[in-house]
Write a protein that holds these residues in place. Structure first.
Motif, PDB file in Angstrom:
ATOM      1  N   VAL A 349       0.769  -1.154   0.244  1.00  0.00           N
ATOM      2  CA  VAL A 349      -0.069  -0.269   0.126  1.00  0.00           C
ATOM      3  C   VAL A 349       0.414   1.165   0.225  1.00  0.00           C
ATOM      4  CG1 VAL A 349      -1.919   1.167   1.581  1.00  0.00           C
ATOM      5  CG2 VAL A 349      -2.083  -1.372   1.232  1.00  0.00           C
ATOM      6  N   SER A 350       2.075   1.581   0.789  1.00  0.00           N
ATOM      7  CA  SER A 350       2.664   2.538   0.824  1.00  0.00           C
ATOM      8  C   SER A 350       4.103   2.308   1.528  1.00  0.00           C
ATOM      9  CB  SER A 350       1.803   3.864   1.943  1.00  0.00           C
ATOM     10  OG  SER A 350       2.756   4.742   2.238  1.00  0.00           O
ATOM     11  N   SER A 351       5.103   2.896   1.329  1.00  0.00           N
ATOM     12  CA  SER A 351       6.857   3.055   1.171  1.00  0.00           C
ATOM     13  C   SER A 351       6.790   3.841   2.614  1.00  0.00           C
ATOM     14  CB  SER A 351       7.397   2.851   0.291  1.00  0.00           C
ATOM     15  OG  SER A 351       6.961   1.741  -0.580  1.00  0.00           O
ATOM     16  N   ASP A 352       5.780   4.107   3.567  1.00  0.00           N
ATOM     17  CA  ASP A 352       5.978   5.380   3.940  1.00  0.00           C
ATOM     18  C   ASP A 352       6.850   4.787   5.484  1.00  0.00           C
ATOM     19  OD1 ASP A 352       4.435   6.821   3.143  1.00  0.00           O
ATOM     20  OD2 ASP A 352       3.067   6.968   5.484  1.00  0.00           O
ATOM     21  N   PHE A 353       6.811   3.374   5.819  1.00  0.00           N
ATOM     22  CA  PHE A 353       7.844   2.926   7.126  1.00  0.00           C
ATOM     23  C   PHE A 353       9.620   3.030   6.433  1.00  0.00           C
ATOM     24  CE2 PHE A 353      10.636  -0.841   8.797  1.00  0.00           C
ATOM     25  CZ  PHE A 353      10.610   0.356  10.024  1.00  0.00           C
ATOM     26  N   VAL A 354      10.121   3.039   5.364  1.00  0.00           N
ATOM     27  CA  VAL A 354      10.687   3.319   4.274  1.00  0.00           C
ATOM     28  C   VAL A 354      11.111   4.105   4.770  1.00  0.00           C
ATOM     29  CG1 VAL A 354      12.498   2.908   2.738  1.00  0.00           C
ATOM     30  CG2 VAL A 354      11.221   0.452   3.061  1.00  0.00           C
ATOM     31  N   GLU A 355      10.360   5.198   4.096  1.00  0.00           N
ATOM     32  CA  GLU A 355      10.563   6.831   3.779  1.00  0.00           C
ATOM     33  C   GLU A 355      11.078   7.406   4.875  1.00  0.00           C
ATOM     34  OE1 GLU A 355      10.419  10.770   2.543  1.00  0.00           O
ATOM     35  OE2 GLU A 355      11.261   8.641   2.127  1.00  0.00           O
ATOM     36  N   GLY A 356       9.898   6.949   5.876  1.00  0.00           N
ATOM     37  CA  GLY A 356       9.588   7.928   7.211  1.00  0.00           C
ATOM     38  C   GLY A 356      11.471   7.260   7.804  1.00  0.00           C
ATOM     39  N   VAL A 357      12.034   5.695   7.849  1.00  0.00           N
ATOM     40  CA  VAL A 357      13.503   5.899   8.723  1.00  0.00           C
ATOM     41  C   VAL A 357      14.843   6.113   7.409  1.00  0.00           C
ATOM     42  CG1 VAL A 357      14.840   4.536   9.342  1.00  0.00           C
ATOM     43  CG2 VAL A 357      12.739   3.820   9.682  1.00  0.00           C
ATOM     44  N   ARG A 358      14.457   6.788   7.190  1.00  0.00           N
ATOM     45  CA  ARG A 358      15.287   7.766   6.265  1.00  0.00           C
ATOM     46  C   ARG A 358      15.369   8.809   6.391  1.00  0.00           C
ATOM     47  NH1 ARG A 358      15.758  11.708   3.333  1.00  0.00           N
ATOM     48  NH2 ARG A 358      13.198  11.496   2.787  1.00  0.00           N
ATOM     49  N   ALA A 359      14.119   9.900   6.345  1.00  0.00           N
ATOM     50  CA  ALA A 359      13.421  10.867   6.177  1.00  0.00           C
ATOM     51  C   ALA A 359      14.415  11.361   8.148  1.00  0.00           C
ATOM     52  CB  ALA A 359      12.623  11.389   6.509  1.00  0.00           C
ATOM     53  N   ARG A 360      14.133  10.342   8.439  1.00  0.00           N
ATOM     54  CA  ARG A 360      14.569  10.762  10.599  1.00  0.00           C
ATOM     55  C   ARG A 360      15.862  10.395  11.053  1.00  0.00           C
ATOM     56  NH1 ARG A 360      10.867  13.822  13.442  1.00  0.00           N
ATOM     57  NH2 ARG A 360       9.532  14.030  11.884  1.00  0.00           N
ATOM     58  N   MET A 361      16.550   9.399  10.209  1.00  0.00           N
ATOM     59  CA  MET A 361      17.254   8.201  11.433  1.00  0.00           C
ATOM     60  C   MET A 361      18.813   7.904   9.829  1.00  0.00           C
ATOM     61  SD  MET A 361      14.799   5.642  13.105  1.00  0.00           S
ATOM     62  CE  MET A 361      16.328   5.473  14.943  1.00  0.00           C
ATOM     63  N   VAL A 362      17.982   7.919   8.966  1.00  0.00           N
ATOM     64  CA  VAL A 362      19.250   7.356   7.652  1.00  0.00           C
ATOM     65  C   VAL A 362      19.855   8.952   6.880  1.00  0.00           C
ATOM     66  CG1 VAL A 362      20.281   6.579   5.873  1.00  0.00           C
ATOM     67  CG2 VAL A 362      18.655   5.531   7.521  1.00  0.00           C
ATOM     68  N   ASP A 363      19.145   9.584   6.489  1.00  0.00           N
ATOM     69  CA  ASP A 363      19.610  11.075   6.313  1.00  0.00           C
ATOM     70  C   ASP A 363      19.181  12.193   7.379  1.00  0.00           C
ATOM     71  OD1 ASP A 363      19.960   9.404   3.892  1.00  0.00           O
ATOM     72  OD2 ASP A 363      18.409  10.132   2.659  1.00  0.00           O
ATOM     73  N   LYS A 364      18.585  11.719   7.633  1.00  0.00           N
ATOM     74  CA  LYS A 364      18.178  12.944   8.692  1.00  0.00           C
ATOM     75  C   LYS A 364      17.475  13.630   7.473  1.00  0.00           C
ATOM     76  CE  LYS A 364      21.200  10.307  11.965  1.00  0.00           C
ATOM     77  NZ  LYS A 364      21.927  10.125  13.207  1.00  0.00           N
ATOM     78  N   ASP A 365      17.479  14.368   7.089  1.00  0.00           N
ATOM     79  CA  ASP A 365      16.588  15.887   6.250  1.00  0.00           C
ATOM     80  C   ASP A 365      15.282  16.237   6.955  1.00  0.00           C
ATOM     81  OD1 ASP A 365      14.255  14.243   5.799  1.00  0.00           O
ATOM     82  OD2 ASP A 365      15.648  14.471   3.496  1.00  0.00           O
ATOM     83  N   PHE A 366      14.422  14.921   8.083  1.00  0.00           N
ATOM     84  CA  PHE A 366      13.294  15.605   8.062  1.00  0.00           C
ATOM     85  C   PHE A 366      12.342  16.327   7.560  1.00  0.00           C
ATOM     86  CE2 PHE A 366      16.873  15.414  11.284  1.00  0.00           C
ATOM     87  CZ  PHE A 366      16.127  14.674  12.661  1.00  0.00           C
ATOM     88  N   ALA A 367      12.483  16.095   5.933  1.00  0.00           N
ATOM     89  CA  ALA A 367      11.609  15.874   5.058  1.00  0.00           C
ATOM     90  C   ALA A 367      10.552  14.727   5.268  1.00  0.00           C
ATOM     91  CB  ALA A 367      12.521  16.926   4.595  1.00  0.00           C
ATOM     92  N   PRO A 368      10.817  13.583   5.053  1.00  0.00           N
ATOM     93  CA  PRO A 368       9.075  12.986   4.354  1.00  0.00           C
ATOM     94  C   PRO A 368       8.433  13.323   3.902  1.00  0.00           C
ATOM     95  CG  PRO A 368       8.746  12.657   7.036  1.00  0.00           C
ATOM     96  CD  PRO A 368       9.598  13.987   6.551  1.00  0.00           C
ATOM     97  N   LYS A 369       8.472  12.481   2.678  1.00  0.00           N
ATOM     98  CA  LYS A 369       7.021  11.927   1.096  1.00  0.00           C
ATOM     99  C   LYS A 369       6.357  11.363   1.356  1.00  0.00           C
ATOM    100  CE  LYS A 369      10.330  15.252  -2.174  1.00  0.00           C
ATOM    101  NZ  LYS A 369      11.380  14.978  -0.905  1.00  0.00           N
TER     102      LYS A 369
END
Length: 409
Positions: A349-369
């Motif tokens: 349905v969605s890739s929100d989990f992967v995107e959320g971890v990327r934004a907050r804990m990997v790239d740390k741009d804090f701008a999840p799409k």
């Protein structure tokens, strides 16, 4: 304080007599199958032997004791063997360093999913939830010392136990909505039984509670200053007993009587109940917006901001999960949470989990799409997909030993 305690049903997963079916226990690891990861787990889960007890110590301080599959598997092996051993009266768990447990090692899960290793993530959830069920039906007294950060499934491996000790360093939270996931490891059972609609508030916003607030909500049973923990542990280590009342008396000896201060979110109960009792996330947001206008309370604006930063899909999944958890036993909650977790990492349905971890804990741009990007774009069919059993022939449901370990409300 009395109001908080009177509102909450007893949350301890108190032991009941199990059925007379024979049970098997793996007293020791299978050394013939040991691999590097299992060897690492022995360093990451340390054991202290005491007079009549054992202590399991989470030992990944640099990672805030984040859990891996091998760590949880070792915990389960240890707890199985300790429960069977008549020389052991009670069990203790604590963390090393500044945190008790920051939850799952989601960065590791993120990399596994990006490398096409979804089975590794499924194995983690299956192992974790099985241990939570063991913990929630454990026959011996259990003491968790939650000194420091206790996040996500860190609460699932500890709060089901009989005694939960918090300190002036304890920080409890379920921030899963902010990474596109859902509170799991029994969280829908635990949070749904908090006073009023506090569970919905904590799950949807990821807000924190301190140790004093956990005592007020009965999430914890004892409070001790961090400076006194060494004395408390020394006292416990000398006990030669399997009597819960003796363990409790020792904990109380080093305990402190505490009450939430006036700045605590627990004094927002009336607003929380008015706003978070609604049936949908949209209605909750609307109620908070109305409250913000009428009261000019900065807390409402902060709460709205936290909700708007979260995954819209996760918010709707979480609200449904908490509401269903109110009427389910621990094992039913875990089976449903496993279903939701598998659907989440499948990305159907969605890739929100992967995107959320990327934004907050990997790239740390804090701008999840987020996808979908808004609440109105999240359909009922999308949410239903996460809860619809069975998964399929290749995705079996989580099976827990309910015939051998009796579940209870």
């Amino acid at each position: 304080m009395q109001r908080f305690k009177s509102l909450l049903p007893q949350t301890r997963f108190s032991s009941r007599t199990l059925s007379s079916h024979p049970r098997s226990f793996s007293a020791l690891p299978n050394y013939a199958q040991r691999n590097d990861e299992e060897e690492d787990s022995q360093n990451q889960i340390l054991v202290e032997g005491r007079a009549k007890s054992r202590a399991a110590i989470l030992n990944r301080p640099a990672s805030l004791n984040a859990l891996t599959t091998s760590m949880v598997a070792r915990l389960k092996r240890l707890y199985d063997s300790w429960e069977e051993n008549s020389d052991i009266g009670f069990v203790l768990m604590k963390g090393r360093g500044s945190a008790f447990c920051s939850g799952a090692d989601v960065v590791r899960l993120y990399h596994s999913l990006n490398e096409g290793k979804a089975e590794e993530a499924k194995e983690f959830f299956k192992t974790l939830y099985s241990f939570v069920y063991l913990q929630g039906t454990y026959l011996k007294p259990h003491v968790s010392i939650l000194d420091g950060r206790t996040m996500g499934c860190g609460s699932g491996i500890s709060l089901p136990g009989m005694f939960r000790v918090v300190t002036d360093k304890t920080i409890f939270s379920h921030p899963e909505a902010q990474i596109g996931f859902h509170p799991d490891a029994g969280a829908s059972y635990l949070l749904s039984r908090l006073p009023g609609y506090l569970g919905e508030y904590l799950a949807l916003t990821g807000d924190k509670l301190n140790g004093v607030e956990m005592i007020a909500c009965n999430l914890a049973t004892h409070y001790s200053l961090n400076a006194r923990l060494a004395w408390l542990e020394e006292r416990l280590g000398k006990l030669v007993t399997d009597d819960p009342s003796v363990v409790e008396a020792s904990l109380s000896q080093y305990g402190d009587l505490v009450f939430p201060d006036r700045s605590s979110v627990l004094y927002k109960f009336d607003i929380i109940d008015r706003c978070f009792s609604h049936d949908t996330v949209e209605e909750i947001v609307e109620a908070l917006e109305k409250e913000a206008v009428e009261s000019s309370d900065e807390w409402c604006l902060t709460t709205l901001r936290k909700i708007r930063e979260a995954s819209p899909l996760s918010l709707k999944v979480i609200l449904r999960s908490i509401r269903e958890g109110r009427f389910e036993t621990l094992d039913q909650c875990l089976v449903r949470e496993y279903r939701v977790s598998v659907q989440t990492i499948s990305k159907n349905v969605s890739s929100d989990f992967v995107e959320g971890v990327r934004a907050r804990m990997v790239d740390k741009d804090f701008a999840p799409k987020w996808d979908p990007p808004t609440l109105k774009d999240v359909s009922e069919d999308m949410v239903d997909h996460y809860f619809s059993p069975p998964l399929n022939e290749l995705e079996p449901e989580l099976v827990l030993p309910t015939a051998l370990r009796e579940p209870y409300m």
